[in-house]
Design a protein around this motif. Structure first.
Motif, mmCIF file in Angstrom:
data_model
loop_
_atom_site.group_PDB
_atom_site.id
_atom_site.type_symbol
_atom_site.label_atom_id
_atom_site.label_comp_id
_atom_site.label_asym_id
_atom_site.label_seq_id
_atom_site.Cartn_x
_atom_site.Cartn_y
_atom_site.Cartn_z
ATOM 1 N N LEU A 172 -24.148 33.044 -7.031
ATOM 2 C CA LEU A 172 -22.851 32.465 -6.701
ATOM 3 C C LEU A 172 -21.710 33.043 -7.526
ATOM 4 O O LEU A 172 -20.610 33.240 -7.023
ATOM 5 C CB LEU A 172 -22.894 30.949 -6.872
ATOM 6 C CG LEU A 172 -23.714 30.189 -5.842
ATOM 7 C CD1 LEU A 172 -23.797 28.720 -6.217
ATOM 8 C CD2 LEU A 172 -23.116 30.355 -4.463
ATOM 9 N N VAL A 173 -21.948 33.326 -8.787
ATOM 10 C CA VAL A 173 -20.878 33.744 -9.670
ATOM 11 C C VAL A 173 -20.663 35.256 -9.656
ATOM 12 O O VAL A 173 -19.534 35.716 -9.767
ATOM 13 C CB VAL A 173 -21.142 33.245 -11.108
ATOM 14 C CG1 VAL A 173 -20.166 33.813 -12.103
ATOM 15 C CG2 VAL A 173 -21.111 31.735 -11.135
ATOM 16 N N VAL A 174 -21.731 36.018 -9.484
ATOM 17 C CA VAL A 174 -21.596 37.467 -9.601
ATOM 18 C C VAL A 174 -21.730 38.161 -8.250
ATOM 19 O O VAL A 174 -20.833 38.892 -7.821
ATOM 20 C CB VAL A 174 -22.648 38.027 -10.585
ATOM 21 C CG1 VAL A 174 -22.589 39.532 -10.651
ATOM 22 C CG2 VAL A 174 -22.452 37.435 -11.964
ATOM 23 N N LEU A 175 -22.824 37.963 -7.584
ATOM 24 C CA LEU A 175 -23.104 38.749 -6.385
ATOM 25 C C LEU A 175 -22.247 38.348 -5.186
ATOM 26 O O LEU A 175 -21.767 39.224 -4.461
ATOM 27 C CB LEU A 175 -24.589 38.629 -6.041
ATOM 28 C CG LEU A 175 -25.550 39.166 -7.103
ATOM 29 C CD1 LEU A 175 -26.978 38.924 -6.681
ATOM 30 C CD2 LEU A 175 -25.307 40.623 -7.378
ATOM 31 N N LEU A 176 -22.036 37.074 -4.973
ATOM 32 C CA LEU A 176 -21.253 36.632 -3.827
ATOM 33 C C LEU A 176 -19.795 37.097 -3.907
ATOM 34 O O LEU A 176 -19.287 37.689 -2.954
ATOM 35 C CB LEU A 176 -21.344 35.114 -3.678
ATOM 36 C CG LEU A 176 -20.751 34.524 -2.411
ATOM 37 C CD1 LEU A 176 -21.534 35.003 -1.192
ATOM 38 C CD2 LEU A 176 -20.764 33.022 -2.483
ATOM 39 N N PRO A 177 -19.089 36.904 -5.021
ATOM 40 C CA PRO A 177 -17.716 37.415 -5.083
ATOM 41 C C PRO A 177 -17.635 38.946 -5.014
ATOM 42 O O PRO A 177 -16.711 39.491 -4.419
ATOM 43 C CB PRO A 177 -17.191 36.911 -6.427
ATOM 44 C CG PRO A 177 -18.029 35.757 -6.759
ATOM 45 C CD PRO A 177 -19.367 36.033 -6.165
ATOM 46 N N THR A 178 -18.614 39.618 -5.606
ATOM 47 C CA THR A 178 -18.620 41.081 -5.545
ATOM 48 C C THR A 178 -18.805 41.546 -4.114
ATOM 49 O O THR A 178 -18.089 42.438 -3.641
ATOM 50 C CB THR A 178 -19.732 41.653 -6.443
ATOM 51 O OG1 THR A 178 -19.527 41.183 -7.774
ATOM 52 C CG2 THR A 178 -19.732 43.164 -6.431
ATOM 53 N N GLY A 179 -19.754 40.963 -3.405
ATOM 54 C CA GLY A 179 -19.976 41.333 -2.005
ATOM 55 C C GLY A 179 -18.777 41.005 -1.139
ATOM 56 O O GLY A 179 -18.378 41.793 -0.276
ATOM 57 N N LEU A 180 -18.181 39.838 -1.375
ATOM 58 C CA LEU A 180 -16.996 39.445 -0.619
ATOM 59 C C LEU A 180 -15.836 40.404 -0.895
ATOM 60 O O LEU A 180 -15.122 40.812 0.025
ATOM 61 C CB LEU A 180 -16.611 38.012 -0.987
ATOM 62 C CG LEU A 180 -15.673 37.285 -0.055
ATOM 63 C CD1 LEU A 180 -16.295 37.154 1.327
ATOM 64 C CD2 LEU A 180 -15.340 35.931 -0.615
ATOM 65 N N GLY A 181 -15.685 40.809 -2.143
ATOM 66 C CA GLY A 181 -14.642 41.769 -2.490
ATOM 67 C C GLY A 181 -14.871 43.122 -1.838
ATOM 68 O O GLY A 181 -13.926 43.768 -1.370
ATOM 69 N N LEU A 182 -16.128 43.564 -1.806
ATOM 70 C CA LEU A 182 -16.434 44.834 -1.146
ATOM 71 C C LEU A 182 -16.140 44.780 0.351
ATOM 72 O O LEU A 182 -15.606 45.736 0.920
ATOM 73 C CB LEU A 182 -17.892 45.213 -1.390
ATOM 74 C CG LEU A 182 -18.216 45.724 -2.784
ATOM 75 C CD1 LEU A 182 -19.714 45.900 -2.955
ATOM 76 C CD2 LEU A 182 -17.497 47.024 -3.058
ATOM 77 N N VAL A 183 -16.490 43.664 0.990
ATOM 78 C CA VAL A 183 -16.219 43.523 2.429
ATOM 79 C C VAL A 183 -14.713 43.528 2.684
ATOM 80 O O VAL A 183 -14.227 44.213 3.594
ATOM 81 C CB VAL A 183 -16.872 42.230 2.980
ATOM 82 C CG1 VAL A 183 -16.361 41.900 4.361
ATOM 83 C CG2 VAL A 183 -18.381 42.371 2.981
#
Length: 158
Positions: free
Chosen positions: A135-146
């Motif tokens: 929730l804290v690292v991978l989800l925002p990173t993936g959302l930012g990449l998209v």
């Protein structure tokens, strides 16, 4: 940090009216600084021995290299065991006010008698850590990449 959190929790649980952090710091500096220093010294000594064994791996003898590997493995296991014991001993120390040795004995007794519960809580903690990592690292990173890809594709097509 563990000592302060455990002390604040114990003061709250036993309904003692005080500023929990200030009272915990008072207990830490007045009664338990030696016990906490001893706990840290144990971890530091084992880490030093493990580091010395890691730096001594230029042996030409195969048997000596194998023995050194076994020593490193044992020291790694002992280091993790002492870290877990210290963590639980500090919690017992903050609740009961005992010294390090007595709280370590109590912690060993509690871990031994409640081993299944201890393992279950450790597994739940691991799962929570994985969820928080997601929730804290991978989800925002993936959302930012998209969002970056969508923005870049819109700029490239315009």
């Amino acid at each position: 940090m563990v000592f302060l959190i455990a002390t604040a929790t114990a003061l709250w649980y036993f309904n003692i009216e005080a500023n929990y952090v200030v009272k915990g710091l008072k207990y830490l500096w007045s009664a338990h600084i030696g016990s906490l220093s001893f706990a840290s010294l144990l971890v530091a000594l084992i880490s030093f021995l493990k580091s010395a064994a890691d730096n001594n791996n230029n042996s030409q003898n195969g048997c000596a290299a194998c023995c050194l590997c076994i020593v490193r493995c044992c020291l790694s296991f002992i280091e993790e065991l002492v870290k877990v014991l210290n963590h639980n001993s500090v919690i017992v120390m903050s609740v009961t006010g005992e010294g390090f040795i007595d709280s370590a004995k109590t912690a060993i007794y509690l871990i031994y008698n409640n081993f299944g519960l201890f393992v279950a809580v450790d597994m739940v903690q691991f799962l929570l850590n994985v969820c928080v990592l997601f929730l804290v690292v991978l989800l925002p990173t993936g959302l930012g990449l998209v969002l970056l890809k969508l923005t870049y594709n819109q700029d490239a097509s315009a």
